[in-house]
Write a protein that holds these residues in place. Structure first.
Motif, PDB file in Angstrom:
ATOM      1  N   THR A  19      53.635  46.254  38.112  1.00  7.92           N
ATOM      2  CA  THR A  19      54.880  46.370  38.987  1.00  7.92           C
ATOM      3  C   THR A  19      55.485  47.779  38.413  1.00  7.92           C
ATOM      4  OG1 THR A  19      55.465  44.206  38.434  1.00  7.92           O
ATOM      5  CG2 THR A  19      57.361  46.240  39.479  1.00  7.92           C
ATOM      6  N   GLY A  20      55.168  48.618  37.521  1.00  7.35           N
ATOM      7  CA  GLY A  20      55.710  49.961  37.903  1.00  7.35           C
ATOM      8  C   GLY A  20      53.959  50.597  38.054  1.00  7.35           C
ATOM      9  N   LEU A  21      52.772  50.411  38.117  1.00  7.10           N
ATOM     10  CA  LEU A  21      52.209  50.811  38.696  1.00  7.10           C
ATOM     11  C   LEU A  21      52.414  51.345  40.193  1.00  7.10           C
ATOM     12  CD1 LEU A  21      48.639  50.481  37.741  1.00  7.10           C
ATOM     13  CD2 LEU A  21      50.518  52.714  36.917  1.00  7.10           C
ATOM     14  N   ARG A  22      52.520  49.942  40.902  1.00  7.85           N
ATOM     15  CA  ARG A  22      52.649  50.310  42.138  1.00  7.85           C
ATOM     16  C   ARG A  22      54.173  50.527  42.784  1.00  7.85           C
ATOM     17  NH1 ARG A  22      51.253  43.803  44.417  1.00  7.85           N
ATOM     18  NH2 ARG A  22      50.939  44.911  46.052  1.00  7.85           N
ATOM     19  N   GLU A  23      54.821  50.851  42.185  1.00  4.43           N
ATOM     20  CA  GLU A  23      56.115  51.166  42.244  1.00  4.43           C
ATOM     21  C   GLU A  23      55.735  53.219  42.537  1.00  4.43           C
ATOM     22  OE1 GLU A  23      58.437  50.088  39.864  1.00  4.43           O
ATOM     23  OE2 GLU A  23      59.473  48.365  40.926  1.00  4.43           O
ATOM     24  N   LEU A  39      44.110  46.964  39.757  1.00  6.99           N
ATOM     25  CA  LEU A  39      43.470  47.823  38.121  1.00  6.99           C
ATOM     26  C   LEU A  39      42.533  46.588  37.172  1.00  6.99           C
ATOM     27  CD1 LEU A  39      45.111  48.858  35.418  1.00  6.99           C
ATOM     28  CD2 LEU A  39      47.409  46.624  36.251  1.00  6.99           C
ATOM     29  N   TRP A  40      41.867  46.951  36.139  1.00  4.09           N
ATOM     30  CA  TRP A  40      41.320  46.216  35.544  1.00  4.09           C
ATOM     31  C   TRP A  40      41.662  46.174  33.730  1.00  4.09           C
ATOM     32  CZ3 TRP A  40      37.355  49.636  38.041  1.00  4.09           C
ATOM     33  CH2 TRP A  40      36.749  49.416  39.345  1.00  4.09           C
ATOM     34  N   VAL A  46      41.987  52.670  38.965  1.00  3.25           N
ATOM     35  CA  VAL A  46      42.145  53.201  40.395  1.00  3.25           C
ATOM     36  C   VAL A  46      42.686  53.612  41.406  1.00  3.25           C
ATOM     37  CG1 VAL A  46      39.866  53.471  42.258  1.00  3.25           C
ATOM     38  CG2 VAL A  46      39.820  52.364  39.625  1.00  3.25           C
ATOM     39  N   LEU A  47      43.182  54.757  41.696  1.00  2.00           N
ATOM     40  CA  LEU A  47      44.099  54.971  42.467  1.00  2.00           C
ATOM     41  C   LEU A  47      43.388  55.719  43.534  1.00  2.00           C
ATOM     42  CD1 LEU A  47      46.468  57.763  40.033  1.00  2.00           C
ATOM     43  CD2 LEU A  47      46.442  55.137  40.226  1.00  2.00           C
ATOM     44  N   ASP A  50      39.869  58.228  40.171  1.00  2.00           N
ATOM     45  CA  ASP A  50      40.546  57.991  42.174  1.00  2.00           C
ATOM     46  C   ASP A  50      39.361  57.353  42.836  1.00  2.00           C
ATOM     47  OD1 ASP A  50      40.172  60.912  43.394  1.00  2.00           O
ATOM     48  OD2 ASP A  50      40.653  61.310  41.511  1.00  2.00           O
ATOM     49  N   ALA A  51      39.914  57.967  43.643  1.00  3.27           N
ATOM     50  CA  ALA A  51      38.711  56.898  45.071  1.00  3.27           C
ATOM     51  C   ALA A  51      38.069  57.707  45.398  1.00  3.27           C
ATOM     52  CB  ALA A  51      38.733  56.125  45.956  1.00  3.27           C
TER      53      ALA A  51
END
Length: 207
Positions: free
Chosen positions: A47-51, A58-59, A81-82, A118-119
């Motif tokens: 939740t924190g990452l998505r915000e 996320l793996w 992965v961003l 990152d991608a």
């Protein structure tokens, strides 16, 4: 993931995703659910990452994905992965998130490690990526072991699985890295007995 010989590096960027994977999808067969405190931590962390950042996937890998994680002893190993490199303000947000979870989430949160490739990054095991480890935000490579584990027994917590984003690591590439790591890091560490009195160093294979 197929096994093969040769280096196997594509030299291109991390692969773009296709369809979104289901939450907490194990790769390579069913495994036990994470322990309760760790499961709660993973939910709060996601939740924190998505915000805070442009999260693509996320793996979990290591013992947490392998099914033999020991809560309070092992360190939860994650890869987030961003979609693009994190901006400075987003890096501050990640630091705040990790520190807040460490203050409230108990031993699993304090031990959590997470790489942030990152991608747009090249497929290069020496390329440094943003990472949280040992209580600080730093830059370090996403080495061949970390790249291989999500393919073979990773746990998809969000987004696409690794096959859609990270090129596979061949047996030859993995073996070469492991031998170099033994020669360059672990064998010299045997001459430093003080290291092996620290919890973080004892029985790393079980963490």
């Amino acid at each position: 993931m197929g096994h093969g010989s040769g280096d196997g590096g594509s030299g291109g960027p991390l692969r773009r995703p296709g369809r979104e994977a289901a939450l907490r999808t194990p790769i390579g067969g069913h495994r036990p659910e994470p322990p309760p405190a760790t499961a709660a931590l993973l939910g709060a962390f996601l939740t924190g990452l998505r915000e805070r950042v442009p999260l693509r996937a996320l793996w979990a890998h290591g013992s947490l994905a392998g099914g033999d994680h020991q809560e309070g002893r092992g360190d939860p190993d994650l890869v987030a992965v961003l979609d693009r490199p994190a901006a400075v303000e987003e890096e501050r947000g990640l630091t705040e998130l990790h520190r807040r979870l460490a203050a409230t989430g108990g031993p699993p949160a304090r031990a959590l490690h997470c790489g942030y490739p990152d991608a747009t990054a090249p497929d290069d095991p020496e390329h440094p990526h943003l990472a949280w480890a040992h209580g600080e935000l730093t830059h370090r490579p996403l080495n061949p072991v970390t790249r291989r584990e999500p393919h073979t027994f990773g746990l998809v917590l969000y987004g696409d699985g690794p096959a859609a984003l990270v090129p596979p690591v061949t047996d030859a590439r993995l073996t070469a890295f492991a031998l170099a790591d033994l020669r360059g890091f672990w064998r010299p560490a045997l001459a430093r007995p003080e290291y092996w009195l620290r919890d973080v160093w004892v029985d790393p294979s079980g963490c």
